[in-house]
Design a protein around this motif. Structure first.
Motif, mmCIF file in Angstrom:
data_model
loop_
_atom_site.group_PDB
_atom_site.id
_atom_site.type_symbol
_atom_site.label_atom_id
_atom_site.label_comp_id
_atom_site.label_asym_id
_atom_site.label_seq_id
_atom_site.Cartn_x
_atom_site.Cartn_y
_atom_site.Cartn_z
ATOM 1 N N UNK A 9 0.818 -1.210 0.000
ATOM 2 C CA UNK A 9 0.000 0.000 0.000
ATOM 3 C C UNK A 9 0.854 1.262 0.000
ATOM 4 N N UNK A 10 2.144 1.135 0.338
ATOM 5 C CA UNK A 10 3.035 2.296 0.406
ATOM 6 C C UNK A 10 3.900 2.497 -0.823
ATOM 7 N N UNK A 11 3.929 1.517 -1.734
ATOM 8 C CA UNK A 11 4.886 1.588 -2.846
ATOM 9 C C UNK A 11 4.285 1.004 -4.113
ATOM 10 N N UNK A 12 4.657 1.605 -5.238
ATOM 11 C CA UNK A 12 4.302 1.064 -6.545
ATOM 12 C C UNK A 12 5.504 1.192 -7.461
ATOM 13 N N UNK A 13 5.531 0.371 -8.509
ATOM 14 C CA UNK A 13 6.658 0.366 -9.433
ATOM 15 C C UNK A 13 6.137 0.548 -10.848
ATOM 16 N N UNK A 14 6.930 1.239 -11.681
ATOM 17 C CA UNK A 14 6.525 1.466 -13.064
ATOM 18 C C UNK A 14 7.758 1.536 -13.945
ATOM 19 N N UNK A 15 7.534 1.314 -15.233
ATOM 20 C CA UNK A 15 8.551 1.601 -16.227
ATOM 21 C C UNK A 15 8.595 3.100 -16.450
ATOM 22 N N UNK A 16 9.427 3.528 -17.376
ATOM 23 C CA UNK A 16 9.630 4.951 -17.660
ATOM 24 C C UNK A 16 8.299 5.691 -17.761
ATOM 25 N N UNK A 17 8.202 6.804 -17.039
ATOM 26 C CA UNK A 17 7.047 7.679 -17.177
ATOM 27 C C UNK A 17 7.533 9.015 -17.714
#
Length: 111
Positions: free
Chosen positions: A3-11
């Protein structure tokens, strides 16, 4: 992911409105500038829009396959100080996820 963290590719800067809409309060950029060539948005471009959207922003570039203990400890300090939830990104999201997993294994995160 938690709930505290998310991950993504280049934005890009134009995607930060969606980042805010999804409830994130902070962004950590783990991708070195120009790693993807001149078409990659720079940290400064992303930071400017992040701040306009009311997000906290940290630029902590790390090199794929070369994450050091210092990188992990630096990330943990950012994680523990930034408003949550935090979106971390790099080229694919893997480096960011690795930083988080290593910091978790080292018991450095205040969750």
């Amino acid at each position: 992911m938690s709930e505290n963290i998310g991950f993504a590719g280049q934005i890009g800067p134009e995607q930060l409105v969606q980042v805010v809409e999804k409830g994130f309060k902070s962004v950590i950029n783990n991708r070195p500038d120009m790693e993807g060539g001149p078409e990659q948005p720079t940290s400064a471009q992303i930071e400017e829009e992040a701040r306009q959207q009311g997000l906290d922003y940290v630029y902590q570039p790390v090199v794929a396959g070369q994450i050091t203990e210092l990188d992990v400890r630096t990330f943990a300090n950012h994680y523990n100080e930034l408003p949550k939830p935090i979106l971390m990104f790099c080229r694919t999201g893997n480096r960011s996820n690795n930083l988080y997993q290593l910091a978790t294994q080292m018991d450095l995160l205040d969750d």
